[in-house]
Motif scaffolding. Structure first.
Motif, PDB file in Angstrom:
ATOM      1  N   PRO B  91      52.264  58.357  32.725  1.00 43.28           N
ATOM      2  CA  PRO B  91      51.461  59.104  33.877  1.00 43.28           C
ATOM      3  C   PRO B  91      51.010  58.135  34.967  1.00 43.28           C
ATOM      4  N   GLU B  92      50.694  57.031  34.615  1.00 46.62           N
ATOM      5  CA  GLU B  92      50.332  56.031  35.799  1.00 46.62           C
ATOM      6  C   GLU B  92      51.455  55.428  36.354  1.00 46.62           C
ATOM      7  N   MET B  93      52.743  55.782  36.337  1.00 46.36           N
ATOM      8  CA  MET B  93      53.861  55.266  36.771  1.00 46.36           C
ATOM      9  C   MET B  93      54.438  56.227  37.752  1.00 46.36           C
ATOM     10  N   SER B  94      55.185  55.783  38.798  1.00 50.03           N
ATOM     11  CA  SER B  94      55.654  56.537  39.785  1.00 50.03           C
ATOM     12  C   SER B  94      56.925  57.068  39.224  1.00 50.03           C
ATOM     13  N   VAL B  95      57.458  58.242  39.933  1.00 52.54           N
ATOM     14  CA  VAL B  95      58.797  58.872  39.321  1.00 52.54           C
ATOM     15  C   VAL B  95      59.874  57.940  39.162  1.00 52.54           C
ATOM     16  N   GLN B 132      55.846  59.111  43.945  1.00 49.83           N
ATOM     17  CA  GLN B 132      54.229  59.743  43.473  1.00 49.83           C
ATOM     18  C   GLN B 132      54.216  59.363  42.115  1.00 49.83           C
ATOM     19  N   LEU B 133      52.914  59.406  41.792  1.00 47.60           N
ATOM     20  CA  LEU B 133      52.559  59.136  40.273  1.00 47.60           C
ATOM     21  C   LEU B 133      52.966  60.203  39.355  1.00 47.60           C
ATOM     22  N   ALA B 134      53.562  59.991  38.285  1.00 49.82           N
ATOM     23  CA  ALA B 134      54.088  61.122  37.445  1.00 49.82           C
ATOM     24  C   ALA B 134      52.925  61.991  37.074  1.00 49.82           C
TER      25      ALA B 134
ATOM     26  N   ILE C 170      55.436  46.715  28.775  1.00 47.33           N
ATOM     27  CA  ILE C 170      54.183  46.518  28.173  1.00 47.33           C
ATOM     28  C   ILE C 170      53.251  47.619  28.973  1.00 47.33           C
ATOM     29  N   ARG C 171      53.497  47.916  30.127  1.00 49.03           N
ATOM     30  CA  ARG C 171      52.341  48.932  30.769  1.00 49.03           C
ATOM     31  C   ARG C 171      52.904  50.265  30.053  1.00 49.03           C
ATOM     32  N   ALA C 172      54.186  50.485  30.214  1.00 51.26           N
ATOM     33  CA  ALA C 172      54.765  51.732  29.700  1.00 51.26           C
ATOM     34  C   ALA C 172      54.035  51.969  28.030  1.00 51.26           C
ATOM     35  N   MET C 174      51.396  50.766  27.085  1.00 48.93           N
ATOM     36  CA  MET C 174      49.795  50.789  27.307  1.00 48.93           C
ATOM     37  C   MET C 174      49.535  52.367  27.633  1.00 48.93           C
ATOM     38  N   GLN C 175      50.442  52.906  28.449  1.00 47.64           N
ATOM     39  CA  GLN C 175      50.321  54.328  29.047  1.00 47.64           C
ATOM     40  C   GLN C 175      50.575  55.397  27.820  1.00 47.64           C
ATOM     41  N   ASN C 176      51.686  55.298  27.190  1.00 47.49           N
ATOM     42  CA  ASN C 176      52.247  56.410  26.110  1.00 47.49           C
ATOM     43  C   ASN C 176      53.117  55.548  25.208  1.00 47.49           C
ATOM     44  N   ARG C 177      52.583  55.173  24.107  1.00 55.68           N
ATOM     45  CA  ARG C 177      53.163  54.449  23.029  1.00 55.68           C
ATOM     46  C   ARG C 177      54.531  55.159  22.538  1.00 55.68           C
ATOM     47  N   THR C 178      54.458  56.658  22.402  1.00 55.33           N
ATOM     48  CA  THR C 178      55.564  57.453  21.818  1.00 55.33           C
ATOM     49  C   THR C 178      56.762  57.457  22.902  1.00 55.33           C
ATOM     50  N   ALA C 179      56.060  57.550  24.114  1.00 52.80           N
ATOM     51  CA  ALA C 179      57.245  57.714  25.312  1.00 52.80           C
ATOM     52  C   ALA C 179      57.865  56.530  25.372  1.00 52.80           C
ATOM     53  N   ALA C 180      57.273  55.289  25.132  1.00 57.54           N
ATOM     54  CA  ALA C 180      57.927  54.084  25.217  1.00 57.54           C
ATOM     55  C   ALA C 180      58.801  53.833  24.323  1.00 57.54           C
ATOM     56  N   GLN C 181      58.397  54.303  23.014  1.00 55.44           N
ATOM     57  CA  GLN C 181      59.839  54.419  21.921  1.00 55.44           C
ATOM     58  C   GLN C 181      60.707  55.303  22.315  1.00 55.44           C
ATOM     59  N   ILE C 182      60.490  56.364  22.831  1.00 58.17           N
ATOM     60  CA  ILE C 182      61.498  57.344  23.439  1.00 58.17           C
ATOM     61  C   ILE C 182      62.661  56.642  24.187  1.00 58.17           C
ATOM     62  N   VAL C 183      62.070  55.776  25.161  1.00 54.00           N
ATOM     63  CA  VAL C 183      62.970  55.234  26.067  1.00 54.00           C
ATOM     64  C   VAL C 183      63.415  53.991  25.486  1.00 54.00           C
ATOM     65  N   GLY C 184      63.237  53.504  24.230  1.00 57.22           N
ATOM     66  CA  GLY C 184      64.093  52.368  23.878  1.00 57.22           C
ATOM     67  C   GLY C 184      63.490  51.257  23.717  1.00 57.22           C
ATOM     68  N   VAL C 185      62.096  51.516  23.944  1.00 63.45           N
ATOM     69  CA  VAL C 185      61.044  50.009  23.898  1.00 63.45           C
ATOM     70  C   VAL C 185      60.974  49.764  22.447  1.00 63.45           C
ATOM     71  N   ASN C 186      60.855  48.629  21.897  1.00 64.35           N
ATOM     72  CA  ASN C 186      60.921  48.227  20.672  1.00 64.35           C
ATOM     73  C   ASN C 186      59.263  47.934  20.346  1.00 64.35           C
ATOM     74  N   VAL C 187      58.361  48.940  20.185  1.00 65.41           N
ATOM     75  CA  VAL C 187      57.012  48.790  20.532  1.00 65.41           C
ATOM     76  C   VAL C 187      56.471  47.700  19.702  1.00 65.41           C
ATOM     77  N   GLU C 188      57.093  47.382  18.532  1.00 63.23           N
ATOM     78  CA  GLU C 188      56.364  46.410  17.654  1.00 63.23           C
ATOM     79  C   GLU C 188      56.576  44.953  18.261  1.00 63.23           C
ATOM     80  N   GLN C 189      57.768  44.762  18.774  1.00 60.00           N
ATOM     81  CA  GLN C 189      58.151  43.266  19.534  1.00 60.00           C
ATOM     82  C   GLN C 189      57.054  43.406  20.662  1.00 60.00           C
TER      83      GLN C 189
END
Lengths: 345, 256, 291
Positions: B91-95, B132-134, C170-172, C174-189
């Motif tokens: 949510p707090e990142m841009s598109v 824009q932010l998502a 890392i920011r991703a 913080m914002q949404n753990r599941t979403a980070a996993q979905i885009v291929g971030v190894n969240v444990e690492q």
């Protein structure tokens, strides 16, 4: 037309389903055990009266009662409702200072004012709960840590009650042989009261609500439980007996000083006792308190070092958290090996 | 066979099985729609395929390889993308940053930039809003961003979980249009949809899931016209409902 | 009037250090929802490292972060891998982490007390007794250096999070753990790394603290109390929030100390904590507290 089962039959069937394999405990033997335990504890001081050589044991038991009181009360908010308080010794501190001040300024005996000290602690809990328990989750825990630090800071700087150095209280005018007895019985009564209260709450609708909050707060709220109110009440109630015990403890030690009550280690030990015995069970805190007092006594006598004592407390807590998060009673119950004598409901 | 799900069971924590022996067979270049009532296990199935949930038994085979014990990021690298129900944007990142995150597994920056431009061609509105932010996007735009994010990786399979959820009808139609566009581009699509009729219209093949088990399957258009399926899972279509059905059958029925 | 500005400046030059201390805690909470009660103990441990580096090898404590940061980075990652995967699935994960890090803090306090005893210590390089004078004002050099260095480190942290691939991951997370996993971030690492960075920041804070304050093994409780107030004020898990909160509270504490005596200044942080919980539980710039 098929015969409908009666309401009682349905209730019975449901109980079988929901309570599963819980075998109705043999209440009689358990009651007998608890009764004789209480009798033994009540009669124990006679040995002291007779010989005068049991002051050390009286002291240890008294100290255990204090810890049982703290642990059983902590369990109401930390065990049933799942809201961990890392500042529960503040309640006994408030009790101690209230009763101590009444003794110093008005000459009222803490034995009379202890219930009042409990009530004041309760009210304080109510206020603190109103501030911190309207939100969910970790803010409460953080606030309880801050509470310990804040009250210590306040009392350290409150010269009227001695500040950091504290203030001494008059002795109870009794010969050394008997001086511990009133404290012993007072503390025993407090401990029994605290355990009984936690038992009653566990088996009440209120307790059910608290346990629902611990399971899933959102669902509990949707199910119509006034979660904020319950949490705040639970926290306030859990302050009553610690407040009383604190009042007696100060008089027993014959001085008031911020470090007796407002040490983080003290708060940690309360939590540790309950974790060790089993969170959310009635017998767990009692068992945990007894074991921890015994262990502390053993280690301090052996190694004498308070630094290692701190590290040991931490290490033990860590091990329990990782390997036995349910504590002794909880783990045994899950494995269906809990002795009936420890199954207090 | 591109992706095969064999008799998979799965559930959350220590809870009961939500999937109770589900099988799917997904072929390259086709689109599939899974329909079924609430709690049938549709979303759980997608979460299990993409690795957010481990199967308790059964096998998930992708290009001849068993995926059962892989992490989500490993499965993604194999070529399966997932667009969850809640869109799961940052949510707090841009598109633009969301799309950069989508290419997290890619190492070539220029290539990634090119792919982002390609995706902007499919969803021009995202190009306009790229800085824009998502969290400031509308629901439809968020769904497009979520889909765009999956497309960045040019996956072999794209799984969409209820893309029309929470969208205004007109916006939902746009979303279904974009799904059809993806289909024309030759993507393999696995779609879960509450709006069963619309979902099946986008698909070649339909699966019906109920209580964690496969109930029916068949070509999407024939499911659409199967009276039994229609009655149980599709709900009434205006004006075409056969005579003589009682209203009570509609109870517990999902759909438009 | 001059006095009031002077107090303001003194508060401001401590704010940067508080911000650095709080940043690691915030990062760790933001990425993993771990409330790291041991953060103060980590800082303290690093402060001892810097102190002994200065005493035994005459290493300037400001440069000691060249070794406190790597040591704490590795230590942090090791501790994370050792402890946290074991409680990953537990109910009320955040409460569990509080207890776990609380026990960790006790262990560290006990061990440090055993090794270094309760003596009050502080490194005293020459600049700790000097001050920068301009017009009617003065700034103690130690505070000035520490805050400037802290701001540099925070700036580097910002650049890292903002513009690198790993930082973005890392920011991703913080914002949404599941979403980070979905885009291929190894969240444990990423979590392990973030925990390491968080403790490395504690390491850097320790280096600063070693010449700014006197410390002893139980001192970390006071710090963690302060830091918890800062991150609640900032809105749990918001880095900009905790930085703003740090400067704000540092200044208020300085004024309180000026008017009512220095023993009262820590009270600012606790009162601020309760006040924030009372009026605006989501913090200055933050989101809701849920865990």
């Amino acid at each position: 037309m098929p015969e409908n089962p009666s309401r009682d039959e349905i209730v019975k069937a449901r109980k079988e389903v929901y309570l599963g394999s819980v075998v109705a405990p043999r209440v009689e033997s358990r009651k007998l055990f608890l009764f004789s335990l209480l009798c033994a504890l009540a009669l124990f001081p006679l040995l002291q009266v007779a010989s005068g050589r049991f002051n050390y044991w009286l002291h240890m038991l008294l100290f255990t009662f204090l810890n049982v009181t703290m642990a059983a009360s902590w369990n109401i908010i930390g065990g049933y409702a799942g809201y961990i308080s890392l500042g529960h010794n503040v309640f006994s501190g408030i009790g101690g200072y209230v009763a101590g001040a009444l003794l110093i300024f008005y000459g009222l005996s803490p034995f009379l004012t202890a219930p009042l000290a409990g009530v004041v602690a309760c009210l304080f809990g109510l206020l603190f709960g109103l501030i911190t328990l309207r939100t969910r989750g970790s803010a409460f825990i953080i606030a309880t840590i801050a509470l310990v630090l804040l009250t210590k800071l306040g009392l350290d700087n409150w010269e009227l009650l001695g500040g950091t150095n504290g203030v001494s209280l008059p002795l109870l005018p009794l010969p050394a042989r008997f001086v511990k007895l009133p404290f012993y019985y007072g503390m025993l009564l407090t401990a029994v009261g605290a355990v009984y209260l936690s038992y009653r709450i566990r088996h009440s609708k209120f307790g059910l609500g608290l346990r629902a909050i611990a399971q899933d707060e959102t669902k509990a709220e949707v199910a119509g439980i006034p979660t904020s109110l319950y949490k705040i009440l639970a926290f306030a109630i859990s302050g009553f007996f610690p407040g009383m015990a604190g009042a007696l403890w100060a008089y027993y030690l014959t001085y008031l000083r911020p470090t007796i009550y407002f040490a983080i280690l003290g708060a940690a030990e309360i939590v540790l006792m309950v974790l060790l015995g089993g969170r959310g069970t009635v017998a767990g805190p009692v068992l945990g308190a007894v074991l921890l007092v015994a262990m502390n006594e053993f280690f301090v006598a052996r190694f004498g070092s308070t630094e290692l004592n701190i590290a040991g407390t931490g290490l033990l807590m860590l091990i329990i958290l990782i390997f036995f998060p349910e504590g002794i009673v909880g783990t045994l119950r899950d494995r269906k090996k809990l002795p009936r004598l420890l199954d207090w409901g | 066979m591109l992706l095969e799900v064999e008799n998979v069971t799965a559930g959350y924590g220590a809870g009961p099985n939500i999937l109770d022996g589900v099988s799917l067979r997904i072929e390259q270049g086709k689109s599939y729609c899974i329909i079924g009532p609430n709690g049938a296990g549709k979303s759980t199935l997608l979460r299990t395929i993409c690795g957010l949930l481990r199967p308790r038994s059964g096998r998930i085979i992708f290009k001849g390889e068993v995926l059962n014990n892989l992490r989500p990021d490993q499965i993604l690298r194999k070529g399966i993308c997932f667009v969850p129900q809640d869109r799961s944007l940052f949510p707090e990142m841009s598109v633009k940053e969301n799309l950069l995150m989508a290419g997290y597994t890619l190492t070539n920056k220029q290539d990634l930039e090119q792919r982002i431009q390609t995706v902007f061609e499919i969803f021009p509105v995202l190009k306009e809003r790229q800085s824009q932010l998502a969290q400031t996007l509308s629901g439809g735009e968020q769904q497009m961003l979520a889909m765009a994010r999956a497309l960045i990786l040019k996956p072999d399979v794209i799984m969409l979980d209820e893309p029309s959820l929470g969208l205004a009808p007109l916006v939902a139609i746009q979303v279904f249009e974009s799904i059809k566009k993806l289909k024309e581009l030759g993507m393999t699509i696995l779609l879960v949809e509450q709006n069963a009729r619309k979902g099946l219209e986008c698909a070649d093949w339909g699966y019906v899931l109920d209580l964690g088990k496969n109930r029916f399957e068949g070509p999407a258009h024939s499911l659409l016209h199967d009276p039994q399926i229609e009655e149980l899972y599709l709900g009434k279509r205006r004006g075409t409902r056969p005579q003589g059905k009682t209203r009570t059958l509609e109870q517990g029925v999902d759909g438009s | 009037m001059i006095q009031l500005v002077q107090v303001f400046l003194l508060g401001l030059t401590l704010g940067g250090v508080y911000a650095l201390m709080a940043s690691g805690l915030t990062l760790i909470f933001g990425v993993m929802r771990i409330v790291n009660i041991a953060h103060g103990a980590f800082i303290l441990f690093a402060a001892y490292l810097a102190y002994w580096g200065f005493k035994l090898y005459q290493i300037d404590p400001m440069f000691s972060l060249l070794f406190t940061m790597p040591v704490m980075f590795l230590l942090g990652m090791g501790i994370y891998r050792l402890l946290f995967p074991r409680i990953a699935g537990s109910r009320r994960f955040t409460s569990m982490t509080v207890l776990l890090t609380f026990s960790l803090a006790l262990i560290m306090e006990g061990v440090m007390g055993f090794l270094y005893s309760g003596i009050y210590r502080s490194a005293n390089p020459p600049y700790t007794t000097r001050a920068l004078l301009f017009g009617p004002f003065y700034l103690p050099l130690a505070q000035l250096y520490a805050t400037l260095l802290s701001l540099v480190l925070l700036g580097l942290l910002f650049l890292f999070l903002r513009f690198t691939r790993t930082g973005r991951a890392i920011r991703a997370t913080m914002q949404n753990r599941t979403a980070a996993q979905i885009v291929g971030v190894n969240v444990e690492q990423i979590s392990t790394l973030a925990f390491g960075i968080g403790t490395a920041l504690a390491g850097a804070s320790g280096s600063m603290v070693s010449f700014l304050f006197t410390f002893f093994p139980a001192k970390h409780w006071q710090w963690i109390g302060t830091l918890l107030a800062l991150i609640v004020l900032g809105g749990m898990g918001s880095l900009p929030g905790s930085v703003v909160g740090s400067f704000l509270l540092a200044v208020i504490a300085a004024y309180l100390g000026y008017f009512y005596g220095p023993t009262w200044s820590p009270i600012t942080f606790y009162l601020a904590l309760f006040l924030i919980l009372l009026i605006r539980p989501e913090g200055l710039l933050g989101k809701k507290l849920e865990a």
